[in-house]
Scaffold this motif. Sequence first.
Motif, PDB file in Angstrom:
ATOM      1  N   LEU A  54      -2.163   5.299   8.855  1.00  0.00           N
ATOM      2  CA  LEU A  54      -2.982   6.428   8.433  1.00  0.00           C
ATOM      3  C   LEU A  54      -3.532   7.160   9.637  1.00  0.00           C
ATOM      4  CD1 LEU A  54      -4.606   7.967   6.168  1.00  0.00           C
ATOM      5  CD2 LEU A  54      -6.422   6.295   6.574  1.00  0.00           C
ATOM      6  N   GLY A  55      -3.366   8.467   9.647  1.00  0.00           N
ATOM      7  CA  GLY A  55      -3.937   9.300  10.696  1.00  0.00           C
ATOM      8  C   GLY A  55      -5.130  10.080  10.172  1.00  0.00           C
ATOM      9  N   ILE A  56      -6.198  10.103  10.945  1.00  0.00           N
ATOM     10  CA  ILE A  56      -7.393  10.879  10.603  1.00  0.00           C
ATOM     11  C   ILE A  56      -7.531  11.969  11.661  1.00  0.00           C
ATOM     12  CG2 ILE A  56      -9.887  10.811  10.279  1.00  0.00           C
ATOM     13  CD1 ILE A  56      -9.553   7.797   9.617  1.00  0.00           C
ATOM     14  N   VAL A  57      -7.379  13.215  11.244  1.00  0.00           N
ATOM     15  CA  VAL A  57      -7.286  14.337  12.175  1.00  0.00           C
ATOM     16  C   VAL A  57      -8.455  15.289  11.977  1.00  0.00           C
ATOM     17  CG1 VAL A  57      -5.879  16.301  12.925  1.00  0.00           C
ATOM     18  CG2 VAL A  57      -4.772  14.188  12.201  1.00  0.00           C
ATOM     19  N   GLY A  58      -9.009  15.750  13.079  1.00  0.00           N
ATOM     20  CA  GLY A  58     -10.058  16.763  13.021  1.00  0.00           C
ATOM     21  C   GLY A  58     -10.451  17.172  14.422  1.00  0.00           C
ATOM     22  N   GLU A  59     -11.030  18.347  14.544  1.00  0.00           N
ATOM     23  CA  GLU A  59     -11.492  18.822  15.837  1.00  0.00           C
ATOM     24  C   GLU A  59     -12.816  18.162  16.201  1.00  0.00           C
ATOM     25  OE1 GLU A  59      -9.990  23.333  16.188  1.00  0.00           O
ATOM     26  OE2 GLU A  59     -11.249  22.965  14.440  1.00  0.00           O
ATOM     27  N   SER A  60     -13.291  18.412  17.406  1.00  0.00           N
ATOM     28  CA  SER A  60     -14.596  17.901  17.824  1.00  0.00           C
ATOM     29  C   SER A  60     -15.672  18.394  16.859  1.00  0.00           C
ATOM     30  CB  SER A  60     -14.922  18.387  19.241  1.00  0.00           C
ATOM     31  OG  SER A  60     -13.994  17.865  20.172  1.00  0.00           O
ATOM     32  N   GLY A  61     -16.555  17.479  16.455  1.00  0.00           N
ATOM     33  CA  GLY A  61     -17.602  17.834  15.517  1.00  0.00           C
ATOM     34  C   GLY A  61     -17.231  17.688  14.065  1.00  0.00           C
ATOM     35  N   ALA A  62     -15.985  17.270  13.796  1.00  0.00           N
ATOM     36  CA  ALA A  62     -15.541  17.135  12.407  1.00  0.00           C
ATOM     37  C   ALA A  62     -16.131  15.908  11.730  1.00  0.00           C
ATOM     38  CB  ALA A  62     -14.014  17.079  12.343  1.00  0.00           C
ATOM     39  N   GLY A  63     -16.575  14.920  12.526  1.00  0.00           N
ATOM     40  CA  GLY A  63     -17.108  13.692  11.960  1.00  0.00           C
ATOM     41  C   GLY A  63     -16.238  12.486  12.213  1.00  0.00           C
ATOM     42  N   LYS A  64     -15.228  12.633  13.081  1.00  0.00           N
ATOM     43  CA  LYS A  64     -14.284  11.529  13.327  1.00  0.00           C
ATOM     44  C   LYS A  64     -14.979  10.304  13.922  1.00  0.00           C
ATOM     45  CE  LYS A  64     -11.347  13.502  16.122  1.00  0.00           C
ATOM     46  NZ  LYS A  64     -12.153  14.710  16.411  1.00  0.00           N
ATOM     47  N   SER A  65     -15.844  10.531  14.911  1.00  0.00           N
ATOM     48  CA  SER A  65     -16.511   9.401  15.571  1.00  0.00           C
ATOM     49  C   SER A  65     -17.418   8.647  14.604  1.00  0.00           C
ATOM     50  CB  SER A  65     -17.317   9.888  16.776  1.00  0.00           C
ATOM     51  OG  SER A  65     -16.463  10.429  17.762  1.00  0.00           O
ATOM     52  N   THR A  66     -18.109   9.384  13.755  1.00  0.00           N
ATOM     53  CA  THR A  66     -18.967   8.739  12.756  1.00  0.00           C
ATOM     54  C   THR A  66     -18.141   7.950  11.763  1.00  0.00           C
ATOM     55  OG1 THR A  66     -20.625  10.495  12.969  1.00  0.00           O
ATOM     56  CG2 THR A  66     -20.688   9.166  10.964  1.00  0.00           C
ATOM     57  N   LEU A  67     -17.042   8.518  11.312  1.00  0.00           N
ATOM     58  CA  LEU A  67     -16.160   7.824  10.381  1.00  0.00           C
ATOM     59  C   LEU A  67     -15.588   6.568  11.019  1.00  0.00           C
ATOM     60  CD1 LEU A  67     -14.721   7.720   7.682  1.00  0.00           C
ATOM     61  CD2 LEU A  67     -13.018   9.325   8.561  1.00  0.00           C
ATOM     62  N   LEU A  68     -15.213   6.655  12.283  1.00  0.00           N
ATOM     63  CA  LEU A  68     -14.687   5.501  13.004  1.00  0.00           C
ATOM     64  C   LEU A  68     -15.742   4.399  13.097  1.00  0.00           C
ATOM     65  CD1 LEU A  68     -12.368   4.317  14.761  1.00  0.00           C
ATOM     66  CD2 LEU A  68     -13.514   5.343  16.719  1.00  0.00           C
ATOM     67  N   SER A  69     -16.980   4.774  13.384  1.00  0.00           N
ATOM     68  CA  SER A  69     -18.057   3.802  13.482  1.00  0.00           C
ATOM     69  C   SER A  69     -18.254   3.057  12.160  1.00  0.00           C
ATOM     70  CB  SER A  69     -19.352   4.510  13.890  1.00  0.00           C
ATOM     71  OG  SER A  69     -20.426   3.611  13.957  1.00  0.00           O
ATOM     72  N   LEU A  70     -18.119   3.752  11.056  1.00  0.00           N
ATOM     73  CA  LEU A  70     -18.250   3.122   9.742  1.00  0.00           C
ATOM     74  C   LEU A  70     -17.077   2.195   9.460  1.00  0.00           C
ATOM     75  CD1 LEU A  70     -19.443   6.249   7.733  1.00  0.00           C
ATOM     76  CD2 LEU A  70     -20.829   4.250   8.290  1.00  0.00           C
ATOM     77  N   LEU A  71     -15.875   2.647   9.785  1.00  0.00           N
ATOM     78  CA  LEU A  71     -14.680   1.820   9.569  1.00  0.00           C
ATOM     79  C   LEU A  71     -14.745   0.521  10.350  1.00  0.00           C
ATOM     80  CD1 LEU A  71     -11.717   4.385   9.640  1.00  0.00           C
ATOM     81  CD2 LEU A  71     -12.297   2.866   7.742  1.00  0.00           C
ATOM     82  N   MET A  72     -15.328   0.567  11.535  1.00  0.00           N
ATOM     83  CA  MET A  72     -15.410  -0.606  12.391  1.00  0.00           C
ATOM     84  C   MET A  72     -16.642  -1.463  12.106  1.00  0.00           C
ATOM     85  SD  MET A  72     -12.670  -0.549  14.128  1.00  0.00           S
ATOM     86  CE  MET A  72     -13.079  -1.996  15.101  1.00  0.00           C
ATOM     87  N   GLY A  73     -17.448  -1.068  11.132  1.00  0.00           N
ATOM     88  CA  GLY A  73     -18.640  -1.839  10.813  1.00  0.00           C
ATOM     89  C   GLY A  73     -19.721  -1.752  11.861  1.00  0.00           C
ATOM     90  N   LEU A  74     -19.689  -0.718  12.690  1.00  0.00           N
ATOM     91  CA  LEU A  74     -20.679  -0.553  13.750  1.00  0.00           C
ATOM     92  C   LEU A  74     -21.924   0.183  13.263  1.00  0.00           C
ATOM     93  CD1 LEU A  74     -18.230   0.398  16.635  1.00  0.00           C
ATOM     94  CD2 LEU A  74     -19.212  -1.853  16.122  1.00  0.00           C
TER      95      LEU A  74
END
Length: 270
Positions: A54-74
């Motif tokens: 699965l690829g999660i694509v978005g520009e800076s500010g799209a929310g990718k880092s926040t989504l990644l933090s949730l996926l990793m349980g951080l």
Amino acid sequence: MDPTPEDDQPVPGLTTDDAPLLALHGVHKAYGRGARSTLVLHGIDLEVHAGASLGIVGESGAGKSTLLSLLMGLSAPTAGTVRFRGRELRRARAGRMRDFRRAVQLVFQDPRSSLDPRMTVGRIVREPLESLGIPGAHGERVDELLEAVGLEPGMVSRYPGEFSGGQRQRIAIARALAPEPEVLVADEPVSALDVSVRAQIVELLGRLKAELGMTLVMVSHDIAIVGQLCEETVILHDGRIVERGRSLDVLTAPQDAYTQRLLAAVPRLP
């Protein structure tokens, strides 16, 4: 405080066999409190099944880092749930969180900052085996992992600063693979690399996924690279998923105007 037995039950109607490995249901995430809070993710629904890419694509500010933090349980969602094998992650007992840390491993964006310059390559790759208490011949495992990512086992006594950016990212991938994870999460794994070595790392990730049968989640601003590696793609814009589907469909027949703009911005050779 440990959850009660009722809290620790899987989602009704899902067994541990048919549940996705990772799932976000109705997830919202806000930073700050009260009138000063900022909502950065809006009602995210996302499932990652075993063996999928699965690829999660978005520009800076799209929310990718926040989504990644949730996926990793951080971090925990403000609303909604994040589940691992059908069970809510933030309610998990310490033992289950340990299982999660072994099952889901992350490859960071910049290998220069993610590798401790004071540690040898051997110690870097061995570290998750030791911290997770995984038994076995760790030296042999390290040699095996270095070979798997295209590096010589004799490099174990060298330090990250002695390697190129592409080689450092191979070391980081070897470290992530050490505990034999079910899911490899790659956070912009080639964006910090020279153009000449990006294709090599993309090829390596694709080969490892095929050989090891891993589930792959790739977070990137580069829709073209995601299309090369991932069977499915979701497009994130302003904290919302605006498009999802097979990568081939998203790349060749995008439905959302934002996705169309992303594709239009991809450089094309004359």
